[in-house]
Design a protein around this motif. Structure first.
Motif, short mmCIF file in Angstrom:
data_model
loop_
_atom_site.label_atom_id
_atom_site.label_comp_id
_atom_site.label_asym_id
_atom_site.label_seq_id
_atom_site.Cartn_x
_atom_site.Cartn_y
_atom_site.Cartn_z
N GLN A 21 -12.52 -32.67 39.39
CA GLN A 21 -13.46 -33.04 38.35
C GLN A 21 -14.20 -31.82 37.81
O GLN A 21 -14.42 -31.69 36.60
N LEU A 22 -14.58 -30.93 38.69
CA LEU A 22 -15.28 -29.71 38.28
C LEU A 22 -14.38 -28.85 37.41
O LEU A 22 -14.82 -28.32 36.38
N LYS A 23 -13.13 -28.71 37.78
CA LYS A 23 -12.17 -27.94 36.98
C LYS A 23 -12.02 -28.56 35.60
O LYS A 23 -12.02 -27.86 34.58
N SER A 24 -11.93 -29.88 35.55
CA SER A 24 -11.82 -30.57 34.27
C SER A 24 -13.06 -30.35 33.41
O SER A 24 -12.95 -30.09 32.21
N LEU A 25 -14.22 -30.42 34.00
CA LEU A 25 -15.46 -30.19 33.26
C LEU A 25 -15.55 -28.75 32.76
O LEU A 25 -16.01 -28.50 31.64
N GLN A 26 -15.12 -27.81 33.57
CA GLN A 26 -15.14 -26.41 33.15
C GLN A 26 -14.19 -26.19 31.99
O GLN A 26 -14.51 -25.48 31.03
N ILE A 30 -15.23 -24.93 28.16
CA ILE A 30 -14.60 -23.81 27.46
C ILE A 30 -14.11 -24.26 26.09
O ILE A 30 -14.31 -23.58 25.08
N GLU A 31 -13.47 -25.43 26.04
CA GLU A 31 -12.98 -25.97 24.77
C GLU A 31 -14.13 -26.22 23.79
O GLU A 31 -14.04 -25.88 22.61
N LEU A 32 -15.20 -26.81 24.29
CA LEU A 32 -16.36 -27.09 23.43
C LEU A 32 -16.98 -25.80 22.91
O LEU A 32 -17.39 -25.73 21.74
N LYS A 33 -17.05 -24.78 23.74
CA LYS A 33 -17.60 -23.50 23.29
C LYS A 33 -16.76 -22.90 22.17
O LYS A 33 -17.29 -22.41 21.18
N GLU A 34 -15.43 -22.98 22.31
CA GLU A 34 -14.55 -22.47 21.26
C GLU A 34 -14.75 -23.25 19.95
O GLU A 34 -14.81 -22.66 18.86
N GLN A 35 -14.88 -24.57 20.06
CA GLN A 35 -15.10 -25.38 18.86
C GLN A 35 -16.45 -25.07 18.23
O GLN A 35 -16.56 -24.99 17.00
N LEU A 36 -17.48 -24.90 19.05
CA LEU A 36 -18.79 -24.57 18.51
C LEU A 36 -18.80 -23.20 17.84
O LEU A 36 -19.47 -23.01 16.82
N ASP A 37 -18.05 -22.25 18.39
CA ASP A 37 -17.94 -20.94 17.76
C ASP A 37 -17.30 -21.05 16.38
O ASP A 37 -17.75 -20.41 15.43
#
Length: 73
Positions: A21-26, A30-37
């Motif tokens: 679960q932690l790996k999935s959240l991480q 990362i994906e959300l950060k790329e989209q926000l960028d």
């Protein structure tokens, strides 16, 4: 003793599940950060487009276009 082994097995299973679960959240973070960028870059482009349009509009309103034509630019 058998009860202790079952408890340890359950705890190991829970730790494994939490690791997944932690790996999935991480990965999601990362994906959300790329989209926000990408969104941030798009908003910056829009901001400068609006600023440029405002400068052109105010320049025309103040007669800057006519001044530049008279100067031959």
């Amino acid at each position: 003793m058998d009860d202790l082994k079952q408890q340890v097995d359950r705890l190991e299973w829970r730790v494994d599940l939490h690791e997944e679960q932690l790996k999935s959240l991480q990965d999601n973070a990362i994906e959300l950060k790329e989209q926000l960028d990408c969104i941030n870059k798009s908003l910056a482009q829009i901001k400068w487009l609006v600023v440029g349009g405002a400068v052109v509009y105010w320049g025309q309103a103040m007669g800057l276009g006519q001044f530049l034509k008279l100067m031959g630019v």
